[in-house]
Design a protein around this motif. Structure first.
Motif, PDB file in Angstrom:
ATOM      1  N   THR A   1      33.722  37.325  40.204  1.00 41.14           N
ATOM      2  CA  THR A   1      33.577  37.402  41.609  1.00 41.14           C
ATOM      3  C   THR A   1      32.385  38.327  42.023  1.00 41.14           C
ATOM      4  N   PHE A   2      32.103  39.515  41.237  1.00 33.90           N
ATOM      5  CA  PHE A   2      31.070  40.283  41.475  1.00 33.90           C
ATOM      6  C   PHE A   2      29.736  39.568  40.973  1.00 33.90           C
TER       7      PHE A   2
ATOM      8  N   GLN B   1      36.295  31.245  39.289  1.00 36.58           N
ATOM      9  CA  GLN B   1      35.407  31.817  40.339  1.00 36.58           C
ATOM     10  C   GLN B   1      34.234  31.597  40.591  1.00 36.58           C
TER      11      GLN B   1
ATOM     12  N   TRP C   1      38.593  39.061  45.171  1.00 33.49           N
ATOM     13  CA  TRP C   1      39.022  40.495  44.780  1.00 33.49           C
ATOM     14  C   TRP C   1      40.501  40.714  45.200  1.00 33.49           C
TER      15      TRP C   1
ATOM     16  N   PHE D   1      42.619  38.942  35.331  1.00 31.97           N
ATOM     17  CA  PHE D   1      42.312  39.923  36.322  1.00 31.97           C
ATOM     18  C   PHE D   1      41.016  40.502  36.052  1.00 31.97           C
ATOM     19  N   PHE D   2      40.865  40.714  35.081  1.00 35.18           N
ATOM     20  CA  PHE D   2      39.496  41.632  34.636  1.00 35.18           C
ATOM     21  C   PHE D   2      38.102  40.194  34.743  1.00 35.18           C
TER      22      PHE D   2
ATOM     23  N   THR E   1      34.693  36.229  29.379  1.00 36.27           N
ATOM     24  CA  THR E   1      34.472  36.245  30.629  1.00 36.27           C
ATOM     25  C   THR E   1      32.833  35.764  31.089  1.00 36.27           C
TER      26      THR E   1
ATOM     27  N   ASN F   1      42.961  38.525  43.437  1.00 31.23           N
ATOM     28  CA  ASN F   1      43.271  38.787  42.039  1.00 31.23           C
ATOM     29  C   ASN F   1      44.118  39.890  41.705  1.00 31.23           C
ATOM     30  N   PHE F   2      44.168  40.716  42.672  1.00 32.18           N
ATOM     31  CA  PHE F   2      45.128  41.943  42.713  1.00 32.18           C
ATOM     32  C   PHE F   2      46.335  41.386  42.716  1.00 32.18           C
TER      33      PHE F   2
ATOM     34  N   THR G   1      37.804  39.566  38.473  1.00 30.67           N
ATOM     35  CA  THR G   1      37.097  40.434  38.984  1.00 30.67           C
ATOM     36  C   THR G   1      35.586  40.512  38.748  1.00 30.67           C
TER      37      THR G   1
END
Length: 499
Positions: free
Chosen positions: A125-126, A312, A363, A118-119, A257, A366-367, A122
């Motif tokens: 994607t940013f 991603q 986003w 998840f981290f 990441t 992922n949530f 996120t």
């Protein structure tokens, strides 16, 4: 800031009821497919493509994207609980994840995989939102020569990063390029390589090839090697890692990441390369390296973060340049073409709702995945136990119906069966189908840009070397091939192939 207005547009699109529903369907299917060993996102997307043709373009691409990064989540469940990776990028997770499960820490391993993914998803994607616009703006300055050289670099990278024999990888590239030539020549209107078969006048539909090579090929291979799944007798247990676990997770998740985000952009990179590289680096730099292979939480956190980040950021070259970095992105480009969207930098300017809607949906997806994965562990465990020979008849029927619905043609179904046999033979000979699929998708575009370049330069082949960006990419391609041809590297590839 302009980026904020773009993201606001994206979230407005992604948060519509229809798009939310298709995002949820996509991540749910992706997780379910990741949980089932043997299938993967490539086969699943190939099988589901016909079902998305009637959907609006945005909903279709949001759902297919959700399947891809959802499979990265789901693959960790079987890797941890059964020691059978549901997806290739989860192979490394099984090393320490399964050992944690045997020690009664299955819940913590699953939570580590979910939270790390998840981290990473996120953050990645940013990065996609930040770097895609300037890259697309740069790509708008590309001419035919630059695009041709970029595609050459992509194919060379897929050869370099493929596993096993270099000769076989190059052979699969050539086969893919030849298959892409079948059909009617756009310039002259003359049929070529059709062998007087009318059904081949429009070429071979990429869905037929993908379903055959990845869908049917995987089914036959799985039936040939159906694994015996031995579930752990103990319960999953507490899902919440303790304070010490969180301390040990933080650095591996951050490193995974960063590494996954970088490798995901590379042609031929993506989730699998990211997870393997992250595990190798973590094993060298970790203070607990002696515990690796024996249930180290770092051995789950790093590769799971890396594979989701890589999944991603692999959208960056696809959305901005129209170049697929892996087989899934090749299928995504095919889906865009079928929906009447020309992949490339113009997508961001001509269809901003689509471009930013896909990014915002990541986003949200992922949530959804965190919400789905942890509370529904019981469902995924029961799915793991379904014998594969009960699943494959339904998958076969679904494939046949999907292909027939493309053109209402029985010929396509038989053609898919032929590619399915070819996919099985390739698997037995350890010849990766991914380079072939990339070449099949890119081949026609390469030919078009080659012709345009030669027409504009009055048939002067030096145009590819006279333009700086084009020359740089060709030099990079040559250097990559030269490196992989070094005797030591070739020997390692051949040894891996024999194994």
């Amino acid at each position: 800031m302009e980026i904020l207005s773009h993201l606001a547009l994206g979230f407005e699109t992604a948060l519509s009821l229809n798009n939310l529903l298709y995002c949820l369907i996509g991540v749910f299917l992706g997780t379910a497919i990741g949980v089932l060993p043997g299938l993967g996102p490539v086969a699943t997307i190939a099988m589901l493509l016909p079902a998305t043709f009637s959907l609006p373009p945005i909903a279709s691409l949001i759902m297919l994207s959700g399947i891809y990064y959802g499979a990265q989540y789901g693959g960790s469940t079987t890797a941890i609980l059964v020691n059978l990776p549901g997806e290739s990028s989860s192979v490394v997770t099984a090393i320490d994840g399964y050992q944690m499960a045997r020690q009664g820490r299955a819940g913590k391993a699953l939570a580590t995989a979910a939270l790390g993914s998840f981290f990473a998803g996120t953050v990645a994607t940013f990065l996609l939102a930040m770097f895609a616009p300037p890259l697309a703006e740069l790509a708008l300055k590309f001419g035919p020569a630059e695009y041709f050289s970029l595609m050459v670099l992509g194919l060379v990278a897929s050869v370099v990063l493929a596993h096993g024999s270099l000769l076989r990888a190059i052979g699969m590239i050539i086969v893919g390029l030849l298959l892409g030539l079948i059909g009617t020549d756009v310039n002259s209107g003359t049929p070529r390589y059709t062998f007087d078969v009318p059904q081949l006048a429009d070429g071979i539909n990429f869905v037929v090839v993908a379903m055959g090579m990845f869908g049917l090929g995987e089914i036959i291979s799985n039936l040939d090697n159906e694994e015996t799944r031995s579930m752990l007798s103990m319960k999953v247990g507490s899902l919440m890692p303790n304070k010490d676990d969180f301390k040990r997770m933080v650095a591996p998740v951050l490193r995974g990441t960063v590494l996954g985000s970088a490798l995901g952009i590379l042609p031929g990179g993506g989730a699998m390369l990211s997870s393997f590289a992250a595990y190798s680096i973590e094993k060298k730099v970790s203070k607990n390296s002696a515990q690796f292979g024996k249930g180290a939480i770092e051995g789950v956190a790093a590769p799971e973060s890396a594979n989701n980040a890589g999944a991603q950021t692999s959208f960056i070259p696809m959305l901005t340049l129209g170049i697929p970095s892996n087989p899934v992105m090749a299928l995504m480009i095919g889906a865009m073409i079928i929906q009447g969207i020309q992949p490339g930098p113009a997508v961001m300017t001509e269809q901003p709702t689509l471009f930013w809607g896909i990014i915002a949906s990541m986003w949200i997806g992922n949530f959804f995945l965190v919400v789905l994965n942890l509370p529904m562990i019981g469902l995924w465990v029961r799915m793991i136990m379904v014998p594969y020979h009960f699943l494959f008849p339904g998958i076969l029927v679904f494939c046949a119906i999907g292909v027939f619905s493309l053109n209402n043609s029985e010929f396509d179904v038989f053609l898919m069966a032929g590619f399915g046999l070819a996919g099985y033979i390739c698997a037995k000979l350890k010849m990766e189908a991914a380079p072939m699929m990339l070449a099949f998708i890119i081949g026609p575009m390469m030919e078009e840009y080659l012709r345009r370049s030669l027409l504009l330069s009055r048939s002067d082949p030096l145009v590819f070397l006279q333009r700086p960006i084009s020359a740089t990419m060709l030099v990079m391609s040559a250097l990559a091939l030269a490196v992989v041809l070094l005797p030591s590297l070739r020997q390692k590839r051949e040894e891996a192939f024999v194994e």
